[in-house]
Design a protein around this motif. Structure first.
Motif, short mmCIF file in Angstrom:
data_model
loop_
_atom_site.label_atom_id
_atom_site.label_comp_id
_atom_site.label_asym_id
_atom_site.label_seq_id
_atom_site.Cartn_x
_atom_site.Cartn_y
_atom_site.Cartn_z
N PHE A 165 22.83 -52.09 12.75
CA PHE A 165 22.21 -52.82 11.63
C PHE A 165 23.02 -52.74 10.35
O PHE A 165 22.67 -53.40 9.37
CB PHE A 165 20.80 -52.26 11.37
N SER A 166 24.10 -51.97 10.34
CA SER A 166 24.80 -51.79 9.08
C SER A 166 25.45 -53.11 8.66
O SER A 166 26.06 -53.81 9.47
CB SER A 166 25.82 -50.66 9.16
N ASP A 169 21.84 -58.54 6.51
CA ASP A 169 20.76 -58.79 5.55
C ASP A 169 19.41 -58.71 6.29
O ASP A 169 19.38 -58.64 7.52
CB ASP A 169 20.98 -60.14 4.85
N PRO A 170 18.31 -58.71 5.55
CA PRO A 170 17.00 -58.51 6.20
C PRO A 170 16.69 -59.54 7.29
O PRO A 170 16.10 -59.19 8.32
CB PRO A 170 16.00 -58.65 5.05
N ILE A 171 17.10 -60.79 7.10
CA ILE A 171 16.78 -61.81 8.11
C ILE A 171 17.56 -61.56 9.39
O ILE A 171 17.00 -61.56 10.50
CB ILE A 171 17.05 -63.22 7.55
N ASN A 172 18.85 -61.27 9.24
CA ASN A 172 19.65 -61.00 10.44
C ASN A 172 19.28 -59.67 11.09
O ASN A 172 19.35 -59.53 12.31
CB ASN A 172 21.14 -61.04 10.09
N THR A 173 18.89 -58.72 10.26
CA THR A 173 18.42 -57.44 10.79
C THR A 173 17.23 -57.70 11.71
O THR A 173 17.14 -57.17 12.82
CB THR A 173 17.97 -56.53 9.63
N ASN A 174 16.36 -58.59 11.24
CA ASN A 174 15.18 -58.91 12.03
C ASN A 174 15.52 -59.63 13.34
O ASN A 174 14.96 -59.32 14.39
CB ASN A 174 14.26 -59.78 11.17
N LYS A 177 16.92 -57.06 15.63
CA LYS A 177 15.83 -56.19 16.09
C LYS A 177 15.05 -56.87 17.21
O LYS A 177 14.81 -56.29 18.27
CB LYS A 177 14.90 -55.88 14.91
N GLU A 198 13.51 -45.29 9.21
CA GLU A 198 12.42 -46.24 9.35
C GLU A 198 12.62 -47.13 10.57
O GLU A 198 11.69 -47.45 11.30
CB GLU A 198 12.38 -47.10 8.10
N PHE A 199 13.89 -47.49 10.79
CA PHE A 199 14.21 -48.32 11.94
C PHE A 199 13.98 -47.60 13.23
O PHE A 199 13.39 -48.12 14.17
CB PHE A 199 15.69 -48.70 11.86
#
Ligand code: ATP
Length: 314
Positions: A165-166, A169-174, A177, A198-199
């Motif tokens: 995840f490093s 951005d939040p959208i791509n992280t999602n 995931k 948290e992840f």
């Protein structure tokens, strides 16, 4: 031992690896269960990458064993595994789609065999329009998404992802995931390293906590949380709770900004904390008795200074 080999995909036993004076991995043992997501968690420099490199046979351990399905791990595990290395290695001059074909070919998959899947993955990651761009023209996040596609294009049974995840951005992280969870539903085994508790908490079934080259805790998240959550309250609130600090029913209070972890003494009742909050006109937004976050467990095991380090290096 047949039963154990069915239960575990990997068994890591007493692994050691030093670089000069640095004991990067110092007597590390853990198991990776079948059909689950295992998180290798710890702060920077804990020894996660070194451990992963030994799993992938990039480094030879100084001592210790890695068993794959009960037998000494050889080339078979590597061949069945998609590996996302920490150091991202793509050829800058190659185009996006060519890069995917190149990586597939390394795994003996022809262009024809994987083209449909490649397009599907590019679309999923919003990279299809960039399929003819050179890698060097992509943003860092997009390069990372491409590297992930290259990791999974040959449809491996197992995934080993070093800090996947490093840099996203939040959208791509999602998106990533969701994709990892989808792989899990398909029965794949996933191992990933992260320093983001948290992840790990939200995604993993099993965690291996490592600090300064040693295992501090490992096991199923449910078991671990059960073990540490007793007498602990997860609180989200608006107002002033400083009155609790000297209260005789409280053992400790850890404020994490977004939420607060409160440990009550053995003889105290968590419900009394709730009444005290209400009588002090604190606006309680969430109060969960006998609950604890992985982050709190980690801090309680390795000390608060690691939290500062983690924040500094983020
Ligand atoms: P990060 O999240 O920062 O990548 P990590 O948990 O993956 O951390 P490692 O990369 O495994 O940690 O590093 C563990 C220790 O071993 C560190 O002190 C690091 O400096 C050292 N180390 C790792 N690889 C080498 C190497 N090739 N030569 C010398 N020292 C190394």
């Amino acid at each position: 031992n047949r039963e154990r080999s069915v239960m575990h995909l990997l068994e890591v036993k007493n692994l050691k690896k030093s670089f000069g004076n640095i004991e990067a991995v110092n007597d590390v043992s853990f198991t990776v269960p079948q059909g689950a997501i295992t998180g290798l968690i710890g702060r920077n420099g804990a020894g996660k990458t070194t451990t992963i490199r030994m799993l992938m046979n990039i480094f030879l351990p100084d001592s210790g064993d890695i068993l794959f399905q009960g037998a000494s791990a050889g080339i078979e595990f590597q061949e069945k595994t998609g590996y996302l290395p920490e150091e991202r290695g793509l050829y800058k001059k190659l185009k996006v789609l060519e890069t995917i074909f190149f990586f597939a070919e390394l795994k003996n998959k022809s262009k024809k065999q994987i083209e449909k899947r490649a397009i599907e993955l590019l679309k999923k990651f919003d990279l299809f329009d960039r399929r003819n761009s050179k890698v060097e023209d992509l943003s860092k996040g997009n390069q990372q998404k491409l590297q992930f596609i290259c990791t999974v294009i040959h449809e491996p049974d197992y995934l080993v992802l070093d800090e996947p995840f490093s840099g996203l951005d939040p959208i791509n992280t999602n998106i990533l995931k969701e994709m990892i969870l989808e792989f899990k539903r398909q029965g794949k085994v996933i191992i990933f390293s992260t320093h983001l508790m948290e992840f790990a908490e939200k995604m993993c079934d099993h965690v291996v906590m490592i600090d300064k080259g040693k295992i501090v805790l490992s096991g199923s998240i449910l078991d671990i949380k059960k073990r540490y959550s007793h007498r602990n309250i997860s609180l989200v609130y608006d107002g002033d709770i400083s009155f609790l600090k000297g209260d005789s029913m409280i053992e400790s209070i850890e404020d994490y900004g977004n939420y607060t972890g409160i440990k009550v003494k053995e003889e105290s009742d968590v419900q009394n904390v709730l009444s005290a909050l209400i009588s002090h006109k604190v606006n309680v937004r969430s109060f969960i008795a006998n609950d604890i976050s992985l982050h709190e467990i980690f801090i309680s095991l390795v000390g608060a200074d690691s939290e500062n380090n983690e924040k500094k290096e983020n």
